[in-house]
Write an enzyme that holds these catalytic residues in place. Sequence first.
Site, short mmCIF file in Angstrom:
data_model
loop_
_atom_site.label_atom_id
_atom_site.label_comp_id
_atom_site.label_asym_id
_atom_site.label_seq_id
_atom_site.Cartn_x
_atom_site.Cartn_y
_atom_site.Cartn_z
CD GLU A 99 40.10 38.43 37.66
OE1 GLU A 99 38.98 38.67 37.18
OE2 GLU A 99 41.13 39.04 37.33
CG ASP A 144 43.70 46.00 42.97
OD1 ASP A 144 43.59 44.84 42.51
OD2 ASP A 144 44.43 46.88 42.44
#
Length: 410
Positions: free
Chosen positions: A277, A358
């Site tokens: 995030e 990611d």
Amino acid sequence: MTPTLVFYTIIAFIVISFLVDQVLDWLNAKHFDDPVPAELADVYDEETYKKSQAYKKANAKFSAMTSGFMLIVTLTFFFIDGFAFIDTFARSISDNEIVVGLIFFGIIMLGSDLLTTPFSYYKTFIIEERFGFNKSTPALFFADKLKGWVMTILVGGGLLALIIWFYQMSGSFFWIYAWIVFAVFALVMNMFYAKLIVPLFNKQKPLEQGPLRNQIEAYSATVGFQLDNIFIIDGSKRSTKANAYFSGFGSEKRITLYDTLVNDLEEEEIVAVLAHEVGHYKKNHIIVNLITSILLTGFTLWLLGIFISQPIFSEALGVTKPSFHIGLIAFGILYAPISGVTGFLMSLLSRKFEYQADDFAKNTFSAAPLISSLKKLSRNSLSNLTPHPLYVKFQYSHPTLLQRYRNLSK
């Protein structure tokens, strides 16, 4: 072009959109029984995998039934001149165009919600309950409905009234003022959604001091990310499914973790999810998405400004007196092909951003705990591990678990 041709063009767009969705769903369903890829063999045991297959099939069957029913209702409504009937009724109450527009859309939205509520109730209390996900109650379900109606009336009604007023004052140039309003609204929602809207439906509390918060703060320090606002939300009062999201920016930025996520994952895995995030923030994905959304809204409103005043749209729907609200209905359906293209491109951009987030988590923290967290979350939500590639391209805002695994394992 005649009103009759416009009418049947609208009907064609509705049917084609339905058929495209059904074909994609059918292609996806053909892969439900595919063997699990070797890299994901540890996600499900045999019993849980059978349960996930049953869950996918139940949802697919329910979705097809719901979509078919709504198609029949929609087409019937068009062919019996339903919009003309509601427009006549609204004008019998008031001759003020703003009031007429509000009554018109109010009746349509209320009717639509009343038709879909039984399906929503069935999905929540039958399908989700059967597979162990539902934690809601009928009282909570209808309380959420009531709150949603109130918000729609206050916020949606207010915005609609303002736009109709702009149209009355400036004609086809209304879109410029409407764009400004929507841009400000989008900015405010992005900044303060967690403070203004979320508390109406959920309770949030700051993450308490302890090992988890210490690990999160230690990680944040390593990437130069000041994060004071970490909240836990009581998602478990509605579902066992877990989630986490980033909202706001500047001093209002915050990470919200579902209590189900905190309960399901190890502390290292939670930090990995949070690192993902943070990656969205560090890579400016939130700002890019906000700007892109505002630009797309401006483009849509500009097109609406060109076509909204054309009487042929109202005539196509059986209404003799041209009006903003009738034109908006016709435009919304005829815009579907463009909406499909922009939606496809936005999904493409979203999946690219997920890969980047990611990679950020992998490079600044670790890939292994993120992989294990994704596998656990997929297992706990009975996710589809073998979706059809075409379905992914059109319907997925995130890469599949297999795609994310392979990217993180590079």
